[in-house]
Motif scaffolding. Structure first.
Motif: not given
Length: 467
Positions: A67, A70-71, A74-75, A125, A129
């Motif tokens: 992951i 940055s993702d 955010t999560l 997420y 994806k």
């Protein structure tokens, strides 16, 4: 970092595949091949971090960069945005040696929110994806179901079915689950106890063709991501203490029923948090206390208590502890679990019992002692405990005070979730608005017998297959 099964028949897999697998395809529980360690110097650096930033650091040790940072950031941020405390999990000091870590400031007022809000976002997420359907299946003794439903209700690409024991959860717990009207939620109220629900869930996850056909995913603590997310608050609680208070290590008193909450503490200790004592607080369904104090792991008669989330006999995460206790010998674990399945109990030698007691202390709290603890702490400190948190405090009083140093007891639920018990000692409380409004909402649930075939029929009518 790769992940394997406690029973040794799952080829090493990555973080996302581990998350999606949930229960190992060989019936075992998934664990990391190696546990990363954190130095004392690194802990000192982390002491300045917010809860969210600390979680990012810890998870980054396990995610293999699958992951993007940055993702992941955010999560994590999105998962705790709905918590009512700016600290996410505030640490309250009751006296010079005792602190309470409040884990109930999430949307459903229970500690399960800490892990499940993140897991719900992570499932969404992954679904986006990988362009796949996520069908979540879980069992609850009360809090897990409400939190899991809250984390995924209305989210595209996700459906969730939760089994709970009919009439054996608190009124608020039931309402938090059954007043949700979103079409991607199914509540099955099973005529049985939690162990019956959990047994059916494990059977369905062990049925690989069924699991594959319906894309079943786990949100119970059989999923290692849940354990990992819970381990963060042991780091956080330790680091929130003044340096002087944590100089000689810290002990924790932990209400637990399914062994997940305390196993998360065990994981944190193995990673480097200087935990002196892990006290397992349980109620009258005390299989885990007898395992630790007597060396016998054997279910006995089910008892309804004031702390229903711990009314559990067969503790799923026991197998994870057994794996590390056995020196990470998957064959030995598989043999012992087969023995337990055949004989209904496990017996440990005196030498083994001594090693168990080096890792864990246990204390069982009866109904009367639970209510008495609530009363005493309300009168002495003006601090109202829910029955589960009271078991943690009672275990500190009964098994922890003899140890010098700092203690942190985990408060696992808001007292408003268990008002039936608190009213027994004449204490009236004002409900938070989000709980009070539940009583005026219509309920939606399906009552089913404790029968696998009946539950399978419900699932087949609910889960949509990938188009």
């Amino acid at each position: 970092m790769k992940y394997i099964s406690t029973r040794g028949k799952v080829s090493p897999i990555g973080f996302i595949d581990m998350f999606l697998m949930g229960l190992g395809d060989d019936g075992g529980l998934i664990v990391p091949e190696t546990i990363p360690t954190v130095s004392a110097a690194q802990l000192d650096v982390w002491a300045k971090l917010s809860y969210e930033d600390l979680m990012l650091e810890i998870f980054s040790l396990f995610t293999n960069n699958e992951i993007p940072e940055s993702d992941l950031k955010t999560l994590i941020k999105d998962s705790y945005a709905g918590f009512t405390s700016p600290d996410v999990l505030p640490l309250t000091t009751l006296n010079d040696s005792l602190h309470v870590l409040e884990l109930f400031h999430g949307p459903t007022f229970a500690f399960k929110d800490v892990a499940l809000q993140f897991m719900g976002n992570l499932y969404a997420y992954v679904a986006k994806k990988q362009n796949q359907v996520i069908n979540i299946l879980g069992a609850t003794s009360g809090d897990t179901g409400a939190s899991a439903i809250s984390s995924v209700r209305g989210k595209e690409g996700i459906q969730i079915c939760i089994l709970h024991p009919n009439g054996k959860v608190s009124r608020v717990q039931e309402l938090q689950m059954t007043t949700v009207q979103d079409d991607n939620v199914l509540n099955l109220s099973v005529n049985g106890n939690f162990d019956d629900c959990q047994h059916i869930i494990k059977e369905l996850f062990a049925d690989i063709p069924f699991k594959t056909k319906y894309h079943l995913r786990a949100i119970n603590s059989i999923n290692f991501v849940r354990i990992l997310a819970q381990s963060v608050y042991y780091f956080y609680a330790y680091l929130q203490l003044p340096a002087k208070a944590r100089a000689n290590g810290v002990s924790f008193s932990i209400p637990t029923g399914n062994f997940g909450n305390i196993f998360s503490g065990y994981l944190a200790k193995r990673m480097g948090v200087p935990i002196k004592q892990l006290i397992l607080a349980t109620n009258e369904n005390n299989i885990l206390e007898r395992f630790i104090n007597e060396g016998v792991y054997k279910p006995e008669g089910f008892r309804s208590t004031h702390s229903p989330s711990m009314d559990i006999q067969i503790a799923s995460n026991f197998e994870r502890y057994l794996y590390y206790f056995s020196g990470e010998d998957a064959n030995a674990v598989a043999a012992r679990m087969e023995q337990f399945k055949a004989e209904g109990q496990l017996t440990f030698t005196e030498e083994e019992l001594a090693r168990i007691q080096q890792d864990l202390t246990a204390y069982s709290v009866g109904n009367a002692e639970c209510l008495e603890t609530i009363q005493i702490y309300q009168e002495s400190y003006g601090y109202l405990l829910d029955p589960h948190s009271a078991c943690g405090i009672a275990a500190y009083e009964g098994a922890g005070r003899k140890e010098n140093g700092t203690f942190i007891s985990l408060a696992t639920a808001h007292p408003a979730k268990f008002d039936e018990a608190i009213r027994l000692i004449g204490i009236e409380q004002k409900f938070p608005e989000r709980i009070q409004e539940l009583f005026d909402k219509p309920q939606r649930q399906v009552v089913v017998d404790n029968a696998k075939a009946e539950i399978v029929a419900q699932l087949e009518g609910f889960y949509r297959l990938e188009q």
